[in-house]
Design an enzyme around this catalytic site. Structure first.
Site, PDB file in Angstrom:
ATOM      1  N   GLY A  80       1.086  -1.570  -0.089  1.00  0.00           N
ATOM      2  CA  GLY A  80       0.100  -0.076  -0.253  1.00  0.00           C
ATOM      3  C   GLY A  80       1.068   1.135   0.018  1.00  0.00           C
ATOM      4  O   GLY A  80       0.433   2.421  -0.518  1.00  0.00           O
ATOM      5  N   ASP A  81       1.923   1.139   0.214  1.00  0.00           N
ATOM      6  CA  ASP A  81       3.251   2.878   0.204  1.00  0.00           C
ATOM      7  C   ASP A  81       3.925   2.424  -0.657  1.00  0.00           C
ATOM      8  O   ASP A  81       5.229   2.538   0.075  1.00  0.00           O
ATOM      9  CB  ASP A  81       2.890   2.916   1.488  1.00  0.00           C
ATOM     10  CG  ASP A  81       3.169   4.076   1.681  1.00  0.00           C
ATOM     11  OD1 ASP A  81       3.263   5.392   0.461  1.00  0.00           O
ATOM     12  OD2 ASP A  81       4.001   5.193   2.558  1.00  0.00           O
ATOM     13  N   LEU A  82       4.542   1.501  -1.554  1.00  0.00           N
ATOM     14  CA  LEU A  82       5.720   1.590  -2.076  1.00  0.00           C
ATOM     15  C   LEU A  82       6.454   2.866  -2.415  1.00  0.00           C
ATOM     16  O   LEU A  82       6.434   3.226  -3.872  1.00  0.00           O
ATOM     17  CB  LEU A  82       5.640   0.401  -3.056  1.00  0.00           C
ATOM     18  CG  LEU A  82       5.296  -1.045  -2.156  1.00  0.00           C
ATOM     19  CD1 LEU A  82       5.639  -2.189  -3.443  1.00  0.00           C
ATOM     20  CD2 LEU A  82       7.091  -1.380  -1.586  1.00  0.00           C
TER      21      LEU A  82
END
Length: 377
Positions: free
Chosen positions: A228-230
């Site tokens: 969800g937050d690469l």
């Protein structure tokens, strides 16, 4: 970029520990003596880079990240446990993920009071292995690295979805979590932070298009667990083996699992594309390389591909709107909060001006080149 289920940014209380207090926590909770403690940038948690005098039982490691979770998310220990157990799982399966140093009591985390915020706030405290490398944001990412990051994004989600089993995993069903890409329409309650300007007009267009063309089809997209937050600060790289004249890199670390949730494979592809665009000299061309890497592991369906432009636009909107909103709450952290905004608005406006058909043509033609290479005899 953020954390917490149903998290309303105005309710999340960022910890406010000093360096001496951080060193005391390392001693009290983990039984280690800090040689030095240095603050690290963060969104709504608080992070410190810590070097200890004796790695001892920590398998020789001497450097850690002390992560103090904001008070709102600290009320959800099952969620934080799921995130931490996922990191352990991924590290054991060959992914470059940090792992937790156990507390003196043998736990992976501890709940502690402290800091300068008013009231007796309680915070979940973890000590994670420090990973080497330079954030992607600090380099000129070659196409080889963009492809590798797309491949990593798909591989990571696939491994978590198919092989990660733990009682706490059900906590990743996070409903109205503002950073899940399904929840782009929730941005309507925060757009006032943008004022009245052309940026707001484009964001409102993205939200409306998303509601009409993406939301009704999300149930048809294949489900998975999303990191969800690469983003370009959460992926670390080190120089790799040279292949020709262009500099080569390999991924040495994947950071910050606080945005993990049940989502869709195509969400992770869109998130990776969006964040790899942020610092690129040719942002609109990034998507094809990332997409090719992603599809080498998880090929997207026609319906998922058709949503990609609005999903990438939606992630830009999430990042830019929530940064503006949160900067109003925490002006002392504005420089970090507005990191993506320095180029993000320009990229979103360029995508909007060029239009979905032209942007997709660039992405899909580039991805097709890779696909032909991989199938060539």
């Amino acid at each position: 970029m953020a954390s917490g289920d149903r998290r309303q940014p105005q309710a999340a209380t960022k910890p406010a520990f000093g360096e001496e207090e951080a060193a005391e926590l390392v001693d009290k909770v983990f039984g280690l003596k800090a040689v030095w403690v240095r603050p690290l940038p963060s969104y709504d948690d608080q992070n410190f880079h810590v070097k200890v005098s004796d790695g001892g039982e920590a398998e020789g490691a001497e450097e850690y990240v002390l992560k103090i979770t904001n008070s709102e998310d600290s009320q959800q220990p099952a969620l934080i446990e799921a995130q931490t157990r996922a990191m352990v799982f991924l590290s054991a399966h060959g992914f470059p993920s940090a792992t937790p140093r156990l507390t003196k009591d043998g736990g992976i985390m501890s709940v502690q009071e402290g800091g300068s915020r008013p009231g007796n706030q309680k915070y979940v405290v973890r000590l994670l292995t420090y990973l080497p490398g330079t954030p992607v944001a600090k380099i000129a990412a070659p196409t080889q690295l963009l492809y590798d990051i797309g491949k990593l994004a798909a591989s990571l989600d696939k491994a978590l979805t198919e092989q990660f089993h733990h009682p706490s995993v059900s906590s990743l069903h996070r409903g109205q979590f503002i950073w899940n890409l399904a929840n782009v329409p929730l941005l309507e309650q925060y757009v006032d932070a943008l004022g009245q300007n052309e940026y707001r007009e484009v964001v409102e267009w993205v939200i409306q298009q998303f509601k009409e063309k993406v939301t009704p089809k999300i149930s048809s997209f294949r489900p998975c667990i999303n990191h969800g937050d690469l983003n370009d600060h959460n992926i670390l790289v080190v120089p790799g083996s040279p292949r020709g004249a262009a500099p080569q890199y390999r991924v040495s670390g994947v950071l910050d699992f606080s945005d993990m949730s049940y989502g869709r494979y195509v969400f992770e592809a869109a998130i990776a594309i969006m964040y790899m665009m942020v610092e690129s000299a040719e942002p609109l061309r990034v998507g094809g390389h990332v997409l090719a890497g992603f599809e080498s592991v998880v090929p997207l369906t026609g319906g998922e591909r058709a949503a990609l432009f609005l999903l990438v636009s939606g992630r830009f909107a999430q990042s830019l709107v929530m940064a503006a909103h949160t900067a109003l709450l925490y002006p002392e952290n504005e420089e970090y909060l507005m990191t993506t905004a320095k180029t993000g608005w320009k990229h979103l406006m360029a995508m909007y001006a060029l239009g979905q058909e032209a942007v997709e043509k660039m992405w899909f033609e580039t991805a097709a080149v890779y696909a032909r290479r991989e199938t060539a005899p």
